[in-house]
Enzyme design. Structure first.
Site, mmCIF file in Angstrom:
data_model
loop_
_atom_site.group_PDB
_atom_site.id
_atom_site.type_symbol
_atom_site.label_atom_id
_atom_site.label_comp_id
_atom_site.label_asym_id
_atom_site.label_seq_id
_atom_site.Cartn_x
_atom_site.Cartn_y
_atom_site.Cartn_z
ATOM 1 C CE LYS A 47 -2.602 21.364 32.210
ATOM 2 N NZ LYS A 47 -1.742 20.450 32.914
ATOM 3 C CD GLU B 270 -1.867 15.053 32.783
ATOM 4 O OE1 GLU B 270 -2.995 15.463 33.107
ATOM 5 O OE2 GLU B 270 -1.662 14.163 31.943
ATOM 6 N NE ARG C 233 -11.629 24.623 35.390
ATOM 7 C CZ ARG C 233 -10.611 23.766 35.234
ATOM 8 N NH1 ARG C 233 -10.514 22.712 36.021
ATOM 9 N NH2 ARG C 233 -9.719 23.950 34.308
#
Ligand code: ATP
Ligand code: MG
Length: 566
Positions: free
Chosen positions: A280, A44, A270
């Site tokens: 982020k 994204e 992750r």
């Protein structure tokens, strides 16, 4: 020297990797289910890539490379409120720098907005989606819990005609943000909350970086992602574990829409690293509130920050390969990343002399005005790196902490009356100490043994210490920035206020450092080893005057170890 500004090729000759995802892919090829493997990396564009993304990138692009398939770069640009062109450009540059290539396969979820809209209409027609006039809060409040079912919206049973009309008018921009959404009509009692009539579209009157003001409604991630995978014939859609609970919705949508292919979503753990934050959103806060120098601050876990700090792409790739792919969440020691970086730099980085905390040494019996060029190997680990000529003269800089007026036990470096080796130059002996009024040592007086040129005594005597040095007349003054971990806590993400945990000592700026002259010409972005001190990368801030170097990683310091042992 390692060149940080150009792309290194990804590991063509890397050892064969194996993990549960590669096993699935291999089986799908063997059974003939697929002949070409297609993966995608779907960032994204709402921030810069971090080391966690490197794990996903190396997996997505790595599997495509290993199987002769392809990996798409697809920007998941479905939330124009937070997305920016700057991030798109930075993400592309970072992936290229990491050594991966999407060829012509660059896509944007926004390329599919028209198709996605048509499929949403299709769901409405078949009674599988409806326009809900409830607010986001009402929807959240009626979604139920893990133990209680959700409550159906009063708008759940609207007619197909009314839904079609309202959805068209949502698209046309007739309604304000938040006034209505499109929801899938699945099961308000499902044990999986993601299946309790998830929102598919929301109204957003904002400008999109690519589609401008064409759209007044935007698909949610869950509606865009699987369908985009299907449009691109992605075979294996690899993502992190937080999407596991979304997989039933991913599959439900593919089952109920006339999509052209059938991708499979597989989740993996992750990457988490100690002493840093990896979302982020959190990183954006650090940047926007000025806690760091920017997205590329050398303390940031971003690819841009690591590049600026001098981490080679190979080091990042080696690190994620060491971590591997598994299904259990864990947190990796940042020291492991530093180890991977140090291993690469040890092979590739040239050695140079630099004195960070200088003290003057005058060699009293060395002829005034004389300069000798000493031949020094550029990298003892790599004979092909050759040698260079380093000027030696009567006045030198050495490290202040390489001298002790009253040497502690086990301190073998320079002290009054003691002889040490100046690397690749001469053996010198300290014969005098000059202090200022406050008693601080400001200069050392030495003599040298002319028979030891190159650093070896013909009679075989071997001082216990070898020091680095820089000729004062030839030195270049510089700023050097020493970096430690941004956060003191190993797991700052678990704290209520991670900002308060930022270590003010995580950046220490040293001025008045004295470097070997050749470092003035070193291009920005290149990393060298300052002998005995660590690896250092030339910072972009060098453009505005004196050179600036960032410490990439330290070497192992045996003295610190001795001290720690007491
Ligand atoms: P963030 O929380 O940092 O914004 P994200 O998942 O929201 O991360 P995306 O840009 O959506 O960021 O992620 C792109 C891809 O990278 C996704 O497939 C995601 O699963 C993967 N990814 C993100 N963070 C990590 C991580 N820490 N480790 C491994 N893969 C990750
Ligand atoms: Mg995300």
């Amino acid at each position: 020297m390692t060149t940080q500004t150009t792309t290194e090729p990804a590991d063509a000759a890397a050892p064969e990797r194996s993990d549960f995802i590669r096993d699935i892919v291999a089986e799908d090829l063997r059974s003939g289910k697929h002949t070409t493997i297609v993966t995608r990396f779907p960032p994204e564009p709402n921030g810069y890539l971090h080391i966690g993304h490197v794990k996903a990138i190396a997996l997505d692009f790595g599997i495509a490379q290993e199987t002769g398939g392809r990996c798409h770069l697809r920007f998941d640009d479905t939330n124009p409120v937070k997305e920016e062109q700057e991030y798109i450009d930075a993400i592309e540059a970072d992936i290229r720098w990491l050594g991966f290539d999407w060829g012509e396969h660059l896509y944007f979820a926004s390329d599919y907005f028209e198709q996605l809209y048509a499929w949403a209409v299709e769901l409405i027609r078949t009674g599988l989606a409806y326009v809900d006039d409830q607010s986001a809060e009402e929807i959240r409040a009626t979604r139920g819990t893990l133990t209680e079912p959700g409550v159906a919206s009063p708008w759940r049973d609207r007619s197909v005609e009314e839904n079609l009309d309202l959805f068209a008018r949502m698209r046309a921009g007739e309604f304000p943000d938040g006034s209505r959404v499109l929801r899938a009509r699945i099961d308000m009692a499902s044990p999986n909350i993601n299946l309790r009539d998830p929102v598919l579209y929301r109204i957003l009157h904002t400008t999109h970086p690519r589609t401008g003001t064409d759209w007044r409604i935007y698909p949610m991630y869950d509606f865009a992602h699987g369908q985009s995978d299907a449009i691109e014939s992605v075979t294996h859609s690899l993502c992190t574990l937080e999407y596991e609970a979304h997989r039933p919705l991913y599959d439900w949508l593919l089952d109920h829409l006339p999509v052209p292919s059938r991708p499979r979503q597989i989740e993996f753990a992750r990457l988490n690293l100690t002493h840093t934050l990896m979302s982020k959103r959190a990183l954006r806060t650090l940047v926007q509130d000025g806690h760091v120098r920017g997205w590329d601050d050398p303390r940031m876990p971003t690819v841009a920050g690591m590049r600026r700090r001098g981490f080679p792409a190979q080091g990042l790739r080696d690190f994620v390969a060491m971590v591997g792919i598994a299904k259990a969440d864990n947190i990796i020691e940042v020291g492991m990343l530093e180890y991977a970086v140090r291993s690469v730099l040890n092979r590739t980085a040239q050695r140079r002399f630099a004195v960070l905390d200088p003290i003057k040494v005058v060699i009293e019996d060395y002829p005034e005005g004389q300069v000798e060029l000493m031949e020094v190997p550029n990298n003892p680990e790599d004979p092909t790196a050759g040698t260079r000529q380093v000027p030696f003269s009567r006045e030198l800089w050495i490290e202040r902490d390489d001298f002790m007026e009253e040497p502690a036990p086990k301190f073998f470096r320079l002290a009054p009356g003691r002889e040490v080796r100046l690397r690749a130059a001469y053996l010198v002996t300290c014969i005098g100490v000059i202090k200022d009024e406050s008693g601080r040592v400001v200069e050392l007086r030495c003599t040298y043994d002319p028979a030891t040129r190159g650093g070896d005594a013909p009679d075989g005597r071997r001082p216990k210490a070898t020091l680095h040095w820089v000729s004062a007349a030839h030195a270049v003054p510089a700023e050097v920035r020493l970096y430690g971990h941004l956060f003191r806590s190993a797991d700052p993400g678990a704290l209520d206020d991670p900002i308060a945990d930022i270590d003010p000592e995580s950046e220490r700026v040293l001025t008045g450092c004295q470097l070997e002259g050749s470092l003035a010409e070193l291009p920005v972005g290149e990393t060298v080893q300052f002998e005995r001190l660590g690896y250092f990368c030339k910072d972009p801030d060098s453009a505005s005057g004196a050179p600036v170097f960032d410490r990439t990683v330290t070497l192992k310091d045996t003295w610190a170890k001795v001290q720690a042992r007491g």
